[in-house]
Design a protein around this motif. Structure first.
Motif, PDB file in Angstrom:
ATOM      1  N   SER A 207       0.835  -1.274  -0.048  1.00  0.00           N
ATOM      2  CA  SER A 207      -0.190  -0.038  -0.015  1.00  0.00           C
ATOM      3  C   SER A 207       1.194   1.246  -0.021  1.00  0.00           C
ATOM      4  O   SER A 207       1.877   1.296   0.266  1.00  0.00           O
ATOM      5  CB  SER A 207      -0.897   0.012   1.484  1.00  0.00           C
ATOM      6  OG  SER A 207      -1.794   1.185   1.311  1.00  0.00           O
ATOM      7  N   GLU A 208       0.321   2.260  -0.563  1.00  0.00           N
ATOM      8  CA  GLU A 208       0.995   3.714  -0.404  1.00  0.00           C
ATOM      9  C   GLU A 208       1.014   4.198   0.927  1.00  0.00           C
ATOM     10  O   GLU A 208       2.123   4.743   1.454  1.00  0.00           O
ATOM     11  CB  GLU A 208       0.276   4.599  -1.237  1.00  0.00           C
ATOM     12  CG  GLU A 208       0.227   4.299  -2.921  1.00  0.00           C
ATOM     13  CD  GLU A 208       1.427   4.595  -3.680  1.00  0.00           C
ATOM     14  OE1 GLU A 208       2.074   5.600  -3.421  1.00  0.00           O
ATOM     15  OE2 GLU A 208       1.539   4.054  -4.506  1.00  0.00           O
ATOM     16  N   ASN A 209       0.221   3.926   1.620  1.00  0.00           N
ATOM     17  CA  ASN A 209      -0.181   4.419   3.216  1.00  0.00           C
ATOM     18  C   ASN A 209       0.481   3.192   4.073  1.00  0.00           C
ATOM     19  O   ASN A 209      -0.142   2.271   4.207  1.00  0.00           O
ATOM     20  CB  ASN A 209      -1.460   4.789   3.528  1.00  0.00           C
ATOM     21  CG  ASN A 209      -1.677   5.397   4.779  1.00  0.00           C
ATOM     22  OD1 ASN A 209      -0.678   5.326   5.739  1.00  0.00           O
ATOM     23  ND2 ASN A 209      -2.743   5.899   5.242  1.00  0.00           N
ATOM     24  N   LYS A 210       1.570   3.394   4.676  1.00  0.00           N
ATOM     25  CA  LYS A 210       2.040   2.032   5.604  1.00  0.00           C
ATOM     26  C   LYS A 210       1.249   1.959   6.721  1.00  0.00           C
ATOM     27  O   LYS A 210       1.319   0.767   6.976  1.00  0.00           O
ATOM     28  CB  LYS A 210       3.548   2.605   5.783  1.00  0.00           C
ATOM     29  CG  LYS A 210       4.444   2.676   4.867  1.00  0.00           C
ATOM     30  CD  LYS A 210       4.620   1.572   4.091  1.00  0.00           C
ATOM     31  CE  LYS A 210       5.748   2.034   2.923  1.00  0.00           C
ATOM     32  NZ  LYS A 210       5.760   0.892   1.681  1.00  0.00           N
ATOM     33  N   LYS A 211       0.405   2.636   7.013  1.00  0.00           N
ATOM     34  CA  LYS A 211      -0.741   2.505   8.066  1.00  0.00           C
ATOM     35  C   LYS A 211      -1.830   1.520   7.964  1.00  0.00           C
ATOM     36  O   LYS A 211      -2.498   1.008   8.617  1.00  0.00           O
ATOM     37  CB  LYS A 211      -1.087   3.636   8.878  1.00  0.00           C
ATOM     38  CG  LYS A 211       0.088   4.512   9.515  1.00  0.00           C
ATOM     39  CD  LYS A 211      -0.435   5.695  10.400  1.00  0.00           C
ATOM     40  CE  LYS A 211       0.927   6.181  10.727  1.00  0.00           C
ATOM     41  NZ  LYS A 211       0.323   7.668  11.763  1.00  0.00           N
ATOM     42  N   THR A 212      -2.130   1.433   6.385  1.00  0.00           N
ATOM     43  CA  THR A 212      -3.252   0.556   6.025  1.00  0.00           C
ATOM     44  C   THR A 212      -2.932  -0.881   6.346  1.00  0.00           C
ATOM     45  O   THR A 212      -1.737  -1.269   6.109  1.00  0.00           O
ATOM     46  CB  THR A 212      -3.418   0.881   4.506  1.00  0.00           C
ATOM     47  OG1 THR A 212      -3.771   2.245   4.436  1.00  0.00           O
ATOM     48  CG2 THR A 212      -4.729   0.074   4.079  1.00  0.00           C
ATOM     49  N   ILE A 213      -4.049  -1.406   6.888  1.00  0.00           N
ATOM     50  CA  ILE A 213      -4.143  -2.837   7.131  1.00  0.00           C
ATOM     51  C   ILE A 213      -4.349  -3.684   6.063  1.00  0.00           C
ATOM     52  O   ILE A 213      -4.400  -4.837   6.101  1.00  0.00           O
ATOM     53  CB  ILE A 213      -4.649  -3.155   8.762  1.00  0.00           C
ATOM     54  CG1 ILE A 213      -6.049  -2.615   8.505  1.00  0.00           C
ATOM     55  CG2 ILE A 213      -3.819  -2.522   9.379  1.00  0.00           C
ATOM     56  CD1 ILE A 213      -6.792  -3.391   9.891  1.00  0.00           C
ATOM     57  N   TRP A 214      -4.952  -3.024   5.072  1.00  0.00           N
ATOM     58  CA  TRP A 214      -5.851  -3.973   3.935  1.00  0.00           C
ATOM     59  C   TRP A 214      -5.890  -3.248   2.657  1.00  0.00           C
ATOM     60  O   TRP A 214      -5.815  -1.968   2.702  1.00  0.00           O
ATOM     61  CB  TRP A 214      -7.107  -4.614   4.213  1.00  0.00           C
ATOM     62  CG  TRP A 214      -8.129  -3.786   4.356  1.00  0.00           C
ATOM     63  CD1 TRP A 214      -8.766  -2.870   3.718  1.00  0.00           C
ATOM     64  CD2 TRP A 214      -8.718  -3.077   5.729  1.00  0.00           C
ATOM     65  NE1 TRP A 214     -10.026  -2.125   4.012  1.00  0.00           N
ATOM     66  CE2 TRP A 214      -9.809  -2.440   5.427  1.00  0.00           C
ATOM     67  CE3 TRP A 214      -8.568  -3.482   7.080  1.00  0.00           C
ATOM     68  CZ2 TRP A 214     -10.524  -1.663   6.426  1.00  0.00           C
ATOM     69  CZ3 TRP A 214      -9.122  -2.818   7.977  1.00  0.00           C
ATOM     70  CH2 TRP A 214     -10.222  -2.040   7.713  1.00  0.00           C
ATOM     71  N   ASN A 215      -5.781  -3.937   1.538  1.00  0.00           N
ATOM     72  CA  ASN A 215      -5.993  -2.922   0.190  1.00  0.00           C
ATOM     73  C   ASN A 215      -7.556  -2.867   0.025  1.00  0.00           C
ATOM     74  O   ASN A 215      -8.122  -3.759   0.379  1.00  0.00           O
ATOM     75  CB  ASN A 215      -5.325  -3.719  -0.863  1.00  0.00           C
ATOM     76  CG  ASN A 215      -3.636  -3.955  -0.672  1.00  0.00           C
ATOM     77  OD1 ASN A 215      -3.235  -2.863  -0.269  1.00  0.00           O
ATOM     78  ND2 ASN A 215      -3.153  -4.930  -1.055  1.00  0.00           N
ATOM     79  N   THR A 216      -7.855  -1.834  -0.687  1.00  0.00           N
ATOM     80  CA  THR A 216      -9.163  -1.698  -1.024  1.00  0.00           C
ATOM     81  C   THR A 216      -9.739  -3.007  -1.864  1.00  0.00           C
ATOM     82  O   THR A 216     -11.009  -2.939  -1.950  1.00  0.00           O
ATOM     83  CB  THR A 216      -9.369  -0.197  -1.639  1.00  0.00           C
ATOM     84  OG1 THR A 216      -8.622  -0.149  -2.893  1.00  0.00           O
ATOM     85  CG2 THR A 216      -8.981   1.048  -0.729  1.00  0.00           C
ATOM     86  N   GLU A 217      -8.950  -3.312  -2.645  1.00  0.00           N
ATOM     87  CA  GLU A 217      -9.434  -4.599  -3.393  1.00  0.00           C
ATOM     88  C   GLU A 217     -10.101  -5.577  -2.728  1.00  0.00           C
ATOM     89  O   GLU A 217     -10.779  -6.687  -3.043  1.00  0.00           O
ATOM     90  CB  GLU A 217      -8.070  -5.362  -4.261  1.00  0.00           C
ATOM     91  CG  GLU A 217      -7.885  -4.075  -5.510  1.00  0.00           C
ATOM     92  CD  GLU A 217      -6.768  -3.285  -4.770  1.00  0.00           C
ATOM     93  OE1 GLU A 217      -5.797  -3.414  -4.119  1.00  0.00           O
ATOM     94  OE2 GLU A 217      -6.869  -1.887  -5.335  1.00  0.00           O
TER      95      GLU A 217
END
Length: 142
Positions: free
Chosen positions: A8-18
């Motif tokens: 992910s672009e954002n390192k704090k994201t825990i899942w991808n939108t897909e």
């Protein structure tokens, strides 16, 4: 042991939108409203060439059906109290006493659906056109 790489672009994201299923924005596990009873059935248009001769290759499976019909029991409900939202893969129904979030078995054309409320039976009948790719069975979209 291996390492886990975050794409992910954002390192704090825990899942991808897909990875998030369509319609999950409607999910509300804390909603106290009861889930109504419902029934899903499939419709297909057949002619004599299908019934007697088997010329088109259609069979009774859901893969050959053109429409999904959902019948939702809504006792003690007025037509004016029903809010219905159809997305390509999700049906979201809300009334003051009932709530139904239904992930549909096939993608549908959300712009070509029909709904009718059978007040005597207290049933909302929703008919949705299945959105399919063309193949050897489904020659056209209509």
């Amino acid at each position: 042991t291996g390492t886990f790489q975050v794409k992910s672009e954002n390192k704090k994201t825990i899942w991808n939108t897909e990875e998030v299923p369509e319609g999950s924005e409607f999910d509300d596990t804390w909603d106290p409203r009861e889930k109504p009873e419902y029934e899903i059935s499939f419709k297909q248009h057949v002619g004599t060439e299908d019934v007697f001769f088997g010329m088109t290759g259609k069979d009774p499976s859901t893969a050959c059906c053109e429409d999904i019909v959902i019948k939702i029991k809504l006792p003690e409900t007025k037509y004016s109290d029903i809010t219905l939202d159809i997305q390509d893969k999700v049906l979201d129904l809300r009334t003051p006493k009932k709530k139904l979030l239904l992930h549909l078995p096939y993608p549908v054309n959300s712009k070509e659906g029909r709904a009718r409320f059978l007040s005597e039976e207290e049933i909302l009948e929703v008919t949705l056109r299945v959105s399919r790719k063309f193949d050897f069975i489904n020659f056209s979209d209509g």
